[in-house]
Design a protein around this motif. Sequence first.
Motif, mmCIF file in Angstrom:
data_model
loop_
_atom_site.group_PDB
_atom_site.id
_atom_site.type_symbol
_atom_site.label_atom_id
_atom_site.label_comp_id
_atom_site.label_asym_id
_atom_site.label_seq_id
_atom_site.Cartn_x
_atom_site.Cartn_y
_atom_site.Cartn_z
ATOM 1 N N ARG A 72 -22.654 -66.686 40.073
ATOM 2 C CA ARG A 72 -22.810 -65.881 40.491
ATOM 3 C C ARG A 72 -23.046 -64.761 39.928
ATOM 4 N NH1 ARG A 72 -19.407 -64.679 46.128
ATOM 5 N NH2 ARG A 72 -17.906 -65.445 44.585
ATOM 6 N N ALA A 73 -23.854 -63.689 39.626
ATOM 7 C CA ALA A 73 -23.159 -62.262 38.998
ATOM 8 C C ALA A 73 -23.466 -61.525 39.996
ATOM 9 C CB ALA A 73 -24.634 -62.279 38.391
ATOM 10 N N PHE A 74 -22.346 -60.289 39.649
ATOM 11 C CA PHE A 74 -22.754 -58.901 40.575
ATOM 12 C C PHE A 74 -22.881 -57.806 39.859
ATOM 13 C CE2 PHE A 74 -18.853 -61.708 41.098
ATOM 14 C CZ PHE A 74 -18.979 -62.339 42.930
ATOM 15 N N ASP A 75 -23.212 -57.967 38.268
ATOM 16 C CA ASP A 75 -23.894 -56.579 37.227
ATOM 17 C C ASP A 75 -24.833 -57.488 36.575
ATOM 18 O OD1 ASP A 75 -22.313 -57.814 35.469
ATOM 19 O OD2 ASP A 75 -20.827 -55.447 36.117
ATOM 20 N N ALA A 76 -25.730 -56.494 35.873
ATOM 21 C CA ALA A 76 -26.394 -56.576 35.320
ATOM 22 C C ALA A 76 -26.141 -57.222 33.863
ATOM 23 C CB ALA A 76 -27.529 -56.383 34.660
ATOM 24 N N ASN A 77 -25.138 -57.416 33.512
ATOM 25 C CA ASN A 77 -24.236 -57.959 31.814
ATOM 26 C C ASN A 77 -23.875 -58.735 32.591
ATOM 27 O OD1 ASN A 77 -25.065 -55.380 30.484
ATOM 28 N ND2 ASN A 77 -23.059 -54.517 30.782
ATOM 29 N N GLU A 78 -23.259 -59.137 33.542
ATOM 30 C CA GLU A 78 -22.743 -60.331 33.609
ATOM 31 C C GLU A 78 -23.736 -62.009 34.288
ATOM 32 O OE1 GLU A 78 -19.242 -62.802 37.014
ATOM 33 O OE2 GLU A 78 -20.329 -60.496 37.122
ATOM 34 N N LYS A 79 -25.046 -60.911 34.589
ATOM 35 C CA LYS A 79 -25.443 -61.992 34.936
ATOM 36 C C LYS A 79 -26.979 -62.867 33.714
ATOM 37 C CE LYS A 79 -30.648 -62.231 37.065
ATOM 38 N NZ LYS A 79 -31.309 -61.888 37.838
ATOM 39 N N ASP A 80 -26.565 -61.447 32.606
ATOM 40 C CA ASP A 80 -27.349 -61.453 31.441
ATOM 41 C C ASP A 80 -26.466 -62.902 29.855
ATOM 42 O OD1 ASP A 80 -29.686 -60.064 31.778
ATOM 43 O OD2 ASP A 80 -28.538 -58.437 30.457
ATOM 44 N N GLN A 81 -25.347 -62.750 30.819
ATOM 45 C CA GLN A 81 -24.387 -63.593 29.648
ATOM 46 C C GLN A 81 -23.914 -64.809 30.359
ATOM 47 O OE1 GLN A 81 -20.366 -61.415 30.350
ATOM 48 N NE2 GLN A 81 -21.319 -59.818 28.806
ATOM 49 N N LYS A 82 -24.062 -64.781 31.593
ATOM 50 C CA LYS A 82 -23.834 -66.620 32.057
ATOM 51 C C LYS A 82 -25.467 -67.349 32.034
ATOM 52 C CE LYS A 82 -20.386 -65.481 35.102
ATOM 53 N NZ LYS A 82 -19.675 -65.415 36.922
ATOM 54 N N SER A 83 -26.798 -66.181 32.004
ATOM 55 C CA SER A 83 -28.507 -67.288 32.175
ATOM 56 C C SER A 83 -28.500 -68.033 31.145
ATOM 57 C CB SER A 83 -29.003 -65.747 31.769
ATOM 58 O OG SER A 83 -30.613 -66.823 32.228
ATOM 59 N N ARG A 84 -28.762 -68.841 30.860
ATOM 60 C CA ARG A 84 -28.135 -70.294 29.970
ATOM 61 C C ARG A 84 -29.844 -70.296 29.953
ATOM 62 N NH1 ARG A 84 -24.077 -71.996 33.370
ATOM 63 N NH2 ARG A 84 -25.555 -73.298 34.217
ATOM 64 N N VAL A 85 -30.727 -69.868 29.423
ATOM 65 C CA VAL A 85 -32.517 -69.147 29.258
ATOM 66 C C VAL A 85 -32.490 -70.130 27.298
ATOM 67 C CG1 VAL A 85 -33.175 -68.699 30.910
ATOM 68 C CG2 VAL A 85 -32.720 -67.504 29.693
ATOM 69 N N GLY A 86 -31.826 -70.202 26.776
ATOM 70 C CA GLY A 86 -31.782 -70.325 25.631
ATOM 71 C C GLY A 86 -30.359 -70.447 24.855
ATOM 72 N N ALA A 87 -30.473 -70.832 23.006
ATOM 73 C CA ALA A 87 -28.818 -70.168 22.620
ATOM 74 C C ALA A 87 -28.743 -68.509 22.634
ATOM 75 C CB ALA A 87 -29.512 -70.657 20.815
ATOM 76 N N PRO A 88 -28.174 -68.115 22.165
ATOM 77 C CA PRO A 88 -27.811 -66.635 22.739
ATOM 78 C C PRO A 88 -28.745 -66.105 20.926
ATOM 79 C CG PRO A 88 -25.484 -67.650 22.134
ATOM 80 C CD PRO A 88 -26.665 -69.007 21.992
ATOM 81 N N THR A 89 -28.620 -64.384 21.485
ATOM 82 C CA THR A 89 -29.448 -64.163 19.712
ATOM 83 C C THR A 89 -27.896 -63.513 19.153
ATOM 84 O OG1 THR A 89 -29.304 -61.887 20.817
ATOM 85 C CG2 THR A 89 -30.453 -63.207 21.158
ATOM 86 N N THR A 90 -27.878 -63.605 17.509
ATOM 87 C CA THR A 90 -26.782 -63.387 16.840
ATOM 88 C C THR A 90 -27.621 -62.750 15.432
ATOM 89 O OG1 THR A 90 -25.507 -64.647 15.446
ATOM 90 C CG2 THR A 90 -27.040 -65.847 15.956
ATOM 91 N N ASN A 91 -26.827 -61.697 15.364
ATOM 92 C CA ASN A 91 -26.899 -61.362 13.780
ATOM 93 C C ASN A 91 -26.667 -62.475 12.761
ATOM 94 O OD1 ASN A 91 -27.933 -58.705 14.772
ATOM 95 N ND2 ASN A 91 -25.849 -58.206 15.889
ATOM 96 N N MET A 92 -25.907 -63.114 12.591
ATOM 97 C CA MET A 92 -25.410 -63.681 11.657
ATOM 98 C C MET A 92 -27.035 -65.271 10.833
ATOM 99 S SD MET A 92 -22.223 -65.418 12.200
ATOM 100 C CE MET A 92 -23.007 -66.185 14.051
ATOM 101 N N MET A 93 -28.333 -64.232 11.518
ATOM 102 C CA MET A 93 -29.544 -64.790 11.055
ATOM 103 C C MET A 93 -30.732 -63.896 11.204
ATOM 104 S SD MET A 93 -29.621 -68.407 13.432
ATOM 105 C CE MET A 93 -31.008 -69.274 12.558
ATOM 106 N N HIS A 94 -31.264 -63.841 10.214
ATOM 107 C CA HIS A 94 -32.088 -62.789 9.856
ATOM 108 C C HIS A 94 -33.279 -62.591 10.945
ATOM 109 C CE1 HIS A 94 -35.052 -66.108 8.682
ATOM 110 N NE2 HIS A 94 -35.760 -65.122 8.992
ATOM 111 N N ASP A 95 -33.776 -63.629 11.881
ATOM 112 C CA ASP A 95 -34.600 -63.315 13.268
ATOM 113 C C ASP A 95 -33.640 -63.298 14.418
ATOM 114 O OD1 ASP A 95 -33.548 -65.783 12.877
ATOM 115 O OD2 ASP A 95 -35.324 -67.036 13.104
ATOM 116 N N LYS A 96 -32.206 -63.105 14.200
ATOM 117 C CA LYS A 96 -31.281 -63.197 15.433
ATOM 118 C C LYS A 96 -31.717 -64.501 16.245
ATOM 119 C CE LYS A 96 -30.824 -57.749 15.239
ATOM 120 N NZ LYS A 96 -31.549 -57.090 16.671
#
Length: 330
Positions: A72-96
């Motif tokens: 369950r998610a109670f706001d948009a940020n929590e929904k984005d964090q819990k969503s499992r639709v692929g690896a999270p973006t990261t600044n440690m790679m040039h294409d994120k």
Amino acid sequence: MTESVRSYDRDRSRARARTSESEDESPATDESLHCPECNGPLATDTEHGETVCEHCGLVVEEDEIDHGPEWRAFDANEKDQKSRVGAPTTNMMHDKGLSTNIGWQNKDAYGNSLSSRQREKMQRLRTWNERFRTRDSKERNLKQALGEIDRMASALGLPDSVRETASVIYRRALQDDLLPGRSIEGVATSSLYAAARQAGTPRSLDEITAVSRVEKDEIARTYRYVVRELKLEIKPADPEQYVPRFASDLDLSDESERRARQLLQNAKEAGIHSGKSPVGLAAAAVYAASLLTNEKVTQSEVSEVANISEVTIRNRYHELLEAEEQVQVP
């Protein structure tokens, strides 16, 4: 001519048959959307896995499979964090991390080795994939720099949070056009040095130089330039931040670590820490604390761990003991 007329009639009869079949199926489709008892509209109850009639409450279907998420998610940020639709973006790679990576193992999904023809095909795909991932010189620059940051951070034992911060600092330097006239390795090393100090896990300039491909003077010069141009807020290094790492490398007890922190706090109260190397003060405090707690550690061992000369340790050692005497005497 007669044969063509017959084929035309056959096609028309087949078309009429398909039309009648679709007409026969449409009522069944309509019936599936309405209650079989009162012909009322149906509603799906995802919480209980049931399909019920909105008018009479008849349960038409039960034990349905819920294809939604189990969280369950109670706001948009929590929904984005819990969503499992692929690896999270990261600044440690040039294409994120948004592009596709082709593994270097020449094996299929079942772990079986590929044939020679398949290996050649995969090698060509890897080559073209790398070319598509770095489309211009700016992306190639960023890829090389982030690779250097990752290599140096691994050698220094820095966490992923520091690598992420260093990658953001380098991206800002590249965006603000601070690289002309400076090497990629120099700016990358300076970004990592600044990120480590910001995160409270600092590394000395000598430690940074040992794993870098540029000289110490260039790192210091580039670091001052990047901090000034990007307006980074970096506090002076605290000697206490080095104590846990030195104590861990020397296998000292918690009591010695607390004693070393106390020596440094007394030095701050006496005001003798100003203008002196925080690494030297931390190394001297660890050495003095080990002697005060009867844990014998030699100056050469502390010198090797802290990468500080034994002369510096001896000088700071006496200053710390004098400062403690001044604080204790009212």
